[in-house]
Write an enzyme that holds these catalytic residues in place. Structure first.
Site, PDB file in Angstrom:
ATOM      1  N   ARG A  22       0.789  -1.258   0.026  1.00  0.00           N
ATOM      2  CA  ARG A  22      -0.179   0.171   0.117  1.00  0.00           C
ATOM      3  C   ARG A  22       0.796   1.249  -0.030  1.00  0.00           C
ATOM      4  NH1 ARG A  22      -4.011  -0.841   4.715  1.00  0.00           N
ATOM      5  NH2 ARG A  22      -4.564  -2.810   3.705  1.00  0.00           N
ATOM      6  N   ARG A  26      -2.885   6.479   1.483  1.00  0.00           N
ATOM      7  CA  ARG A  26      -3.227   7.414   2.112  1.00  0.00           C
ATOM      8  C   ARG A  26      -2.310   8.278   2.954  1.00  0.00           C
ATOM      9  NH1 ARG A  26      -8.464   7.218   5.556  1.00  0.00           N
ATOM     10  NH2 ARG A  26      -7.987   4.518   5.437  1.00  0.00           N
ATOM     11  N   ARG A  35      -6.612  11.574  -4.868  1.00  0.00           N
ATOM     12  CA  ARG A  35      -7.900  10.787  -4.259  1.00  0.00           C
ATOM     13  C   ARG A  35      -9.266  11.778  -4.173  1.00  0.00           C
ATOM     14  NH1 ARG A  35     -12.183   9.845  -3.245  1.00  0.00           N
ATOM     15  NH2 ARG A  35     -12.975   8.444  -1.394  1.00  0.00           N
ATOM     16  N   ASP A  72      -7.177  -2.666  -6.920  1.00  0.00           N
ATOM     17  CA  ASP A  72      -7.760  -3.053  -5.757  1.00  0.00           C
ATOM     18  C   ASP A  72      -8.174  -4.609  -6.265  1.00  0.00           C
ATOM     19  OD1 ASP A  72      -9.269  -2.087  -3.214  1.00  0.00           O
ATOM     20  OD2 ASP A  72     -10.466  -3.436  -4.040  1.00  0.00           O
ATOM     21  N   TYR A 147     -14.808 -11.706   0.318  1.00  0.00           N
ATOM     22  CA  TYR A 147     -15.519 -10.604  -0.399  1.00  0.00           C
ATOM     23  C   TYR A 147     -16.811 -10.711  -0.915  1.00  0.00           C
ATOM     24  CZ  TYR A 147     -11.957  -7.411   1.520  1.00  0.00           C
ATOM     25  OH  TYR A 147     -11.018  -6.682   2.141  1.00  0.00           O
TER      26      TYR A 147
END
Lengths: 341, 341
Positions: A22, A26, A35, A72, A147
């Site tokens: 990652r 962020r 973003r 993703d 998921y």
């Protein structure tokens, strides 16, 4: 050849290649800006110029040895024609899958839905210097199944487990369909310029031994075979997160992956003793240590380098970098891994 | 002597003792009624007649070999004078602890705040037949520290880890204070009638190796020593949930516990080979398998019995029973463990 690829070919290098799970994320102010401009996480993923841009951001700031394409794991359910919704402040949502019949099983449709990912990959490859490696990735079938069955991230993987326990044949068929899409997408990423690919099996750790063999190891083995059939010599990293040590051992020995990414709890000495130079190791600093910084971080990095100096190794975290990570701690990590030379 | 105590004394019995973590809990309609009457979870914990009543409910319905006192790991922060708040639909909340100075360190106060737990224990003991064992329990220091530092249940144990990484001495002092309260409360439960006690270290699995040694193994070792100093021969079960197999091995060998409770992912064959009859094993059916029921459950129970037939063993789950578990699946489990005799 880049340092990451060298490590995957079992070279032992003095200062190991470094990237962070990652790393395009962020904790970077430039990511948060991109973003915000994109308007949504999914748009950032599926717009090639934006995905390429955020992929390159951490490379410019820190000069990691490998870029990993910003994407993703939910691109696979998307390839099957499922809608992905991202609510602000919540994780992604999709309609829970109850049977394989609900999925678009046409591989040509999978391919065309995932064109934006390949486009982004080609853009990134064109921007990077030849000695910088580039990773593609995919969720592994078990983790994707959790998921897709739950319709969201789950804490105990209940829907997928219930499906697998109650209807083993139907669930095996579900995993096989996912497998085919995953293999195809990994091959496509390699064709679009990825040096290597990583399979993320984030929920491998919650499975009893037999289920781990059936739902983690066997599908991964088949994916590795399929990818290598299409791309001989393709380099594949596997991450069966929080597997037991027996699980890691079997995964490394039985799936055929070139490297195993280790979570934070795995003792490196155990892994070095167990695998030697048979499998490249990757990992496994605690992401929270990277928030803490200071002497604890310095000491942990030194121990990591010390314990892995005799084996092929890729320095990384044991899990994704956290949004609260101070930028200067990442800089400290990079400097300390690269060493004084 | 009850079957659970016999197993803790390393007897190998033909049909092993059985109890379930969280057996006094929400899957039982009679529990949900009692909880509704009490008005709050905390009141249920701290009202001796109510706590005793819900402790006995699963014993009446299923005749488990051991009762476990209905209580909560947060009684320890409560003993330190922290307020515990339970919001409907959310987990418990408490003010995050930032330093040991915020805690009431008077052991007499701890003792008096926890009198309701001992009172409940005495009531349960008086109701149970002599051959039925009764367990007390406590959260282990590391897991309690994660709640107390975060002020709530945490997914990545961040606040406690940050404290430990940034201020190792201060955090060690924090753990030591918790240790003293835990040891005192375990001794008190044994004096009030518990046959044995279990230490729950639910978040042991997220720690790197060194932190596991310092924050899980060492405090547990000191608690075991303190409890045995006060109560020679006291029987203690430890549950370092989701530890690595190396972690489980060291925990079993170094803490002095009589039994190790295993999470769902631990291969029983590994544990049997590793420990033989040196440490009693407890576990480790997947709680989700108990929701699934059917052939998968039957087969898993048969394998569990088969794999553990030569060692001292306590049948249990790998984690607490889930609220959605059908009552008839629990009955099936009990019947199958007890066998045709």
């Amino acid at each position: 050849m880049g340092k990451l690829l060298a490590a995957l070919e079992k070279s032992v290098v003095k200062s190991p290649p470094l990237w962070l799970m990652r790393q395009a994320g962020r904790y970077l102010p430039e990511y948060r800006q991109a973003r915000a401009r994109a308007g949504s996480f999914w748009k950032l993923c599926m717009t090639p110029e934006l995905a390429a841009e955020v992929t390159l951001q951490p490379m410019r700031r820190y000069g990691f040895d490998a870029a990993i394409l910003f994407s993703d794991i939910l691109v696979v359910p998307y390839a099957f024609g499922r809608e992905i919704a991202f609510e602000e402040g919540e994780g992604p949502r999709l309609d829970p899958v109850r049977s394989v019949q609900e999925l678009d099983l046409n591989p040509l449709h999978w391919h065309s839905r995932l064109e934006p990912v390949r486009d982004a990959m080609r853009r990134v490859r064109a921007e990077l210097s030849p000695e910088t490696d580039l990773l593609g990735f995919c969720g592994a079938p078990w983790t994707l199944a959790t998921y897709m069955a739950e319709g969201r991230g789950s804490t105990d993987q209940r829907a997928a487990k219930l499906w697998g326990y109650r209807d083993p044949e139907g669930f095996a068929q579900f995993l096989e369909v996912i497998e085919r899409c995953v293999a195809q997408h990994l091959v496509a990423q390699l064709e679009a310029g990825a040096t290597a690919v990583q399979l993320f099996d984030s929920w491998a750790g919650s499975l009893p031994e037999k289920a781990f063999a059936q739902w983690v190891i066997a599908p991964t083995r088949r994916i590795v075979d399929a990818v290598r059939a299409a791309r001989p010599g393709a380099k594949i990293i596997g991450f069966p997160r929080v597997a037991t040590l027996e699980g890691y051992r079997k995964y490394a020995e039985e799936t055929g992956v070139d490297a195993v990414s280790l979570d934070t709890a795995v003792p490196l000495r155990w892994a070095v003793t167990q695998f030697g130079s048979n499998v490249t190791l990757q990992g496994n600093l605690d992401p929270i240590l990277l928030i803490a910084g200071g002497r604890a971080l310095e000491r942990a990095v030194d121990e990591l380098l010390e314990e892995t100096q005799s084996v092929p190794f890729i320095a990384n975290l044991g899990h994704g970098i956290l949004p609260e990570t101070p930028l200067e701690h990442v800089a400290l990590l990079v400097d300390r891994i690269k060493g004084p030379h």
